[in-house]
Design an enzyme around this catalytic site. Structure first.
Site, PDB file in Angstrom:
ATOM      1  N   GLU A   3       4.128  12.318 -69.077  1.00 60.34           N
ATOM      2  CA  GLU A   3       3.080  11.901 -70.017  1.00 60.34           C
ATOM      3  C   GLU A   3       2.267  10.733 -69.476  1.00 60.34           C
ATOM      4  O   GLU A   3       1.985   9.760 -70.170  1.00 60.34           O
ATOM      5  CB  GLU A   3       3.701  11.566 -71.384  1.00 60.34           C
ATOM      6  CG  GLU A   3       4.423  12.756 -72.002  1.00 60.34           C
ATOM      7  CD  GLU A   3       4.930  12.535 -73.409  1.00 60.34           C
ATOM      8  OE1 GLU A   3       5.310  11.396 -73.730  1.00 60.34           O
ATOM      9  OE2 GLU A   3       4.951  13.511 -74.182  1.00 60.34           O
TER      10      GLU A   3
ATOM     11  N   ASP B  79      10.904  18.638 -77.576  1.00 61.47           N
ATOM     12  CA  ASP B  79      10.746  17.221 -77.882  1.00 61.47           C
ATOM     13  C   ASP B  79      11.313  16.872 -79.251  1.00 61.47           C
ATOM     14  O   ASP B  79      10.544  16.666 -80.189  1.00 61.47           O
ATOM     15  CB  ASP B  79       9.254  16.859 -77.810  1.00 61.47           C
ATOM     16  CG  ASP B  79       9.040  15.358 -77.805  1.00 61.47           C
ATOM     17  OD1 ASP B  79      10.027  14.619 -77.702  1.00 61.47           O
ATOM     18  OD2 ASP B  79       7.874  14.938 -77.907  1.00 61.47           O
TER      19      ASP B  79
ATOM     20  N   GLU C 145      10.800  10.659 -85.731  1.00 56.28           N
ATOM     21  CA  GLU C 145       9.438  11.028 -85.343  1.00 56.28           C
ATOM     22  C   GLU C 145       9.020  12.370 -85.932  1.00 56.28           C
ATOM     23  O   GLU C 145       7.953  12.485 -86.517  1.00 56.28           O
ATOM     24  CB  GLU C 145       9.335  11.063 -83.811  1.00 56.28           C
ATOM     25  CG  GLU C 145       7.984  11.574 -83.339  1.00 56.28           C
ATOM     26  CD  GLU C 145       7.821  11.574 -81.837  1.00 56.28           C
ATOM     27  OE1 GLU C 145       8.767  11.191 -81.120  1.00 56.28           O
ATOM     28  OE2 GLU C 145       6.734  11.954 -81.371  1.00 56.28           O
TER      29      GLU C 145
END
Ligand code: GCU
Length: 685
Positions: A284, A363, A391
């Site tokens: 990323e 993820d 998240e």
């Protein structure tokens, strides 16, 4: 002194309120920390001193050359460092009306004390045979995605839902680390023994912790040390250029190697028991070895060789994938990426490298298959990475108890003909299993922390249970997550009315599955809103983005074909029997169906219902469940702390709103796509 009328509210004690120590503190206790007790031994003595003073008991601290005499004690704790006990473990027994804890070292003494605290009065009941306790994973780590500066998009704590950082304020490490000390105490009580104190995305200010900031890192390490917790830093692979002014970060360049070695020397000179580094490289946008035509073994070994003379470890993350994808390219599959990059490197990593692998190939989704990488590298130390911070599971606004998810993951028999679990791989168990027959060292269990400077630590007070369960499962992955909730309830709400326990079990036991039911269906993943930091529904939020494509819904069907026969070939990354189980529609479990297969809406699940009707029903049912919690919680008013009650009530209202939004958007979206009516007749908009 804080002025209680205007100052901040007191910090919630989480699972260590004074009252939880009453059973221990009201007794006559003898502790013999032994000659090498160090700061952790002092913590044990201080805990016992505080507890006995508060609850009317008595404490005798036995100096190494003392004898206990003939005084009678109810609880005797001591270290016997003769190698018969695991260094972090202990044996507890009850005989002749005395409870004894014999530990292998100071950390074991601390864990043994908290074992007795958890048991409460039950630790002082009938005589019983010795119970031997030792941690399964040698490293039980929490990673903090904390920034020093407040990042314009991510805030101070990346994916943090509990306020600012407990470590940093005003652009520097806090002078007052009392919150960190409270946190360290909580971690020590559940057996967590490592923390990385800054974000894996290392921004410029945090990068300097490794050099100019070392004195501050040493202060933080001083606070963790008495609780048996070692401190780690996340470091940037780009540090030689960024901090050292070098012309390259190439792992094979001698100047780069010398820079890392000298840097490591300075780190360990400042903090002799420093743990090591966590590294997110070529991931990323973070710098990594690819820029120099090197691979991840070259990159990881560069750092590993710098820290090896100091006994340090490098946790190298396997979260490497192409985040510049073109959605039109149907062959690129993010799920494949980590295996494709790392499996060929098995055997090339130095002994002090641990490959840190997220539990799923994507993820931290609500439901993913377990990552095949975990089983693919028998010559590599592997740690599994979990996400305590919510998240993708409701931002600590939603009740979502993750113990059952982690228990499923850690207990999943991924390797060796479905005989070896994820937890065993991460713990180097059950023994010598490498192809050469050599003893394989363990990697460990790691997770992203969920705390901040919020008065309840975790935003949603019930999210404290996730932190608690993480530590306890890392210690014993076979523990029953619902039983862990009981432990947490007993400690956090000591002596509470039985309705508190009943209600919280009703909410929390199945809350992960409830959350799954109103969000993305059957393992399809994402459908979260990228513009709200992955909160709330956005069915097509990632469908045409560079980060990967996840549902491929059209008028006929939905799901990602990851088969070898017709899809991306991802199923081929699994060992037997899972490669075949997932490849075949007939054997693929319902809950992962859309993770592995693209199917028509009328495909009939093993549960007997069609995919489309499952999507309609589960979303509606789940919202009914969440709505039922509101009045049940209201009935607890006055039975729990008022501030806590108010905070949970406020969050529950938001959970109902958000779950309703999920329900209506997902149901309507799939009705519009498929044209298939909801057989139950419930409203679609
Ligand atoms: C997720 C998360 C990022 C984080 C990344 C990581 O993608 O959204 O904020 O940086 O995981 O694990 O590195």
């Amino acid at each position: 002194m804080t002025d209680r009328t205007t100052g901040p509210p007191p910090v919630h004690p989480a699972w260590l309120p004074d009252a939880a120590f009453a059973p221990v503190g009201s007794r006559r206790v003898l502790v013999a920390p032994g000659p090498d007790a160090g700061p952790v031994g002092e913590t044990v003595v201080a805990e016992l001193r505080r507890a006995t003073a508060a609850h009317g008991g008595a404490l005798t601290v036995l100096a190494p050359d003392d004898t206990a005499g003939d005084r009678h004690h109810d609880l005797v704790l001591g270290v016997v460092a003769d190698g018969t006990q695991h260094p972090e473990g202990f044996t507890r027994r009850r005989s002749g009306g005395v409870t004894t804890v014999v530990a292998g070292g100071a950390a074991g003494l601390l864990y043994g004390l908290h074992d007795v605290v958890r048991l409460g009065e039950r630790a002082f009941g009938d005589d019983h045979a010795p119970v031997v306790e030792a941690p399964v994973a040698p490293v039980r780590m929490l990673d903090h995605w904390d920034n020093i500066d407040v990042h314009p998009v991510m805030g101070q704590v990346e994916r943090g839902y509990a306020g600012g950082s407990i470590f940093y304020a005003d652009g520097r490490v806090r002078d007052d680390l009392s919150r960190v000390a409270d946190y360290a105490r909580l971690l020590g009580s559940i057996g967590v023994n490592a923390v990385a104190i800054n974000n894996v995305n290392v921004h410029a200010t945090e990068a300097r912790l490794l050099t100019d900031g070392l004195a501050d890192v040493a202060r933080v390490a001083d606070v963790f040390r008495p609780h048996g917790v070692r401190t780690y830093l996340s470091v940037s692979f780009g540090s030689p250029m960024r901090l050292g002014g070098l012309a390259t970060n190439d792992p094979l360049d001698p100047d780069v190697q010398a820079w890392w070695a000298a840097t490591a020397d300075r780190v360990w000179a400042a903090i002799p028991d420093f743990g090591g580094f966590v590294v997110k490289a070529d991931s990323e946008g973070q710098p990594g070895p690819f820029a120099y035509g090197r691979d991840h073994a070259d990159g990881a070994n560069l750092l590993a060789r710098a820290v090896a003379p100091h006994g340090g470890t490098v946790f190298w993350r396997a979260f490497v994938y192409n985040h510049e994808q073109d959605w039109r390219d149907r062959r690129t599959d993010r799920a494949r990426a980590a295996y494709d990059h790392f499996a060929p490197l098995d055997g090339r990593f130095d002994d002090n490298v641990v490959l840190q692998v997220k539990y799923g190939p994507l993820d931290f989704q609500v439901r993913e298959a377990v990552s095949p990488v975990i089983a693919a590298m028998p010559r590599t130390r592997v740690a599994v990475e979990l996400q305590v911070t919510q998240e993708y599971t409701g931002h600590q606004k939603h009740v979502c108890y993750l113990g059952p998810l982690w228990s499923d993951v850690l207990g999943f028999p991924l390797a060796e003909d479905a005989t070896r679990t994820v937890a065993e791989i991460a713990s180097g168990l059950p023994g010598p299993r490498t192809p050469e027959g050599a003893e394989l060292q363990a990697g460990g269990i790691t997770a992203v922390s969920n705390v901040g400077d919020d008065e309840f630590w975790t935003g949603h007070p019930l999210a404290q249970a996730n932190l608690y369960a993480y530590g306890r499962l890392a210690w014993d992955p076979s523990a029953d997550p619902v039983a862990l909730l009981d432990e947490w309830l007993d400690l956090t709400f000591p002596g509470a009315d039985p309705r508190v326990r009943e209600t919280l079990h009703a909410f929390m036991d199945g809350s992960w599955l409830t959350y799954e039911k109103y969000t993305a269906p059957l393992g399809v993943c994402f459908m979260v809103d990228p513009l709200r930091g992955h909160y709330g529904p956005n069915v097509d939020g990632y469908e045409y983005s560079k980060w990967g494509t996840y549902h491929f819904a059209d008028r006929d069907g939905i799901g990602v074909d990851r088969t070898v026969a017709t899809g991306t070939g991802f199923t081929g990354q699994y060992q037997a029997p899972w490669d075949a189980v997932y490849e075949d529609l007939a054997t693929c479990p319902d809950e992962l169906l859309l993770f592995f297969h693209h199917v028509p809406y009328q495909h009939v699940l093993k549960s007997g219902t069609t995919v489309i009707q499952h999507i309609y029903d589960t979303r509606a049912d789940a919202v009914d469940v969440v709505e039922s919690w509101v009045s049940r919680w209201e009935a607890l008013r006055g039975l729990v702390d008022d501030r806590l009650h108010a905070r949970v009530a406020e969050r529950l209202a938001e959970q109902v709103r958000s779950a309703t939004e999920w329900r209506d958007q997902v149901r309507t979206y799939f009705f519009r796509k498929s044209g298939v009516p909801d057989a139950s007749g419930r409203p679609i908009y």
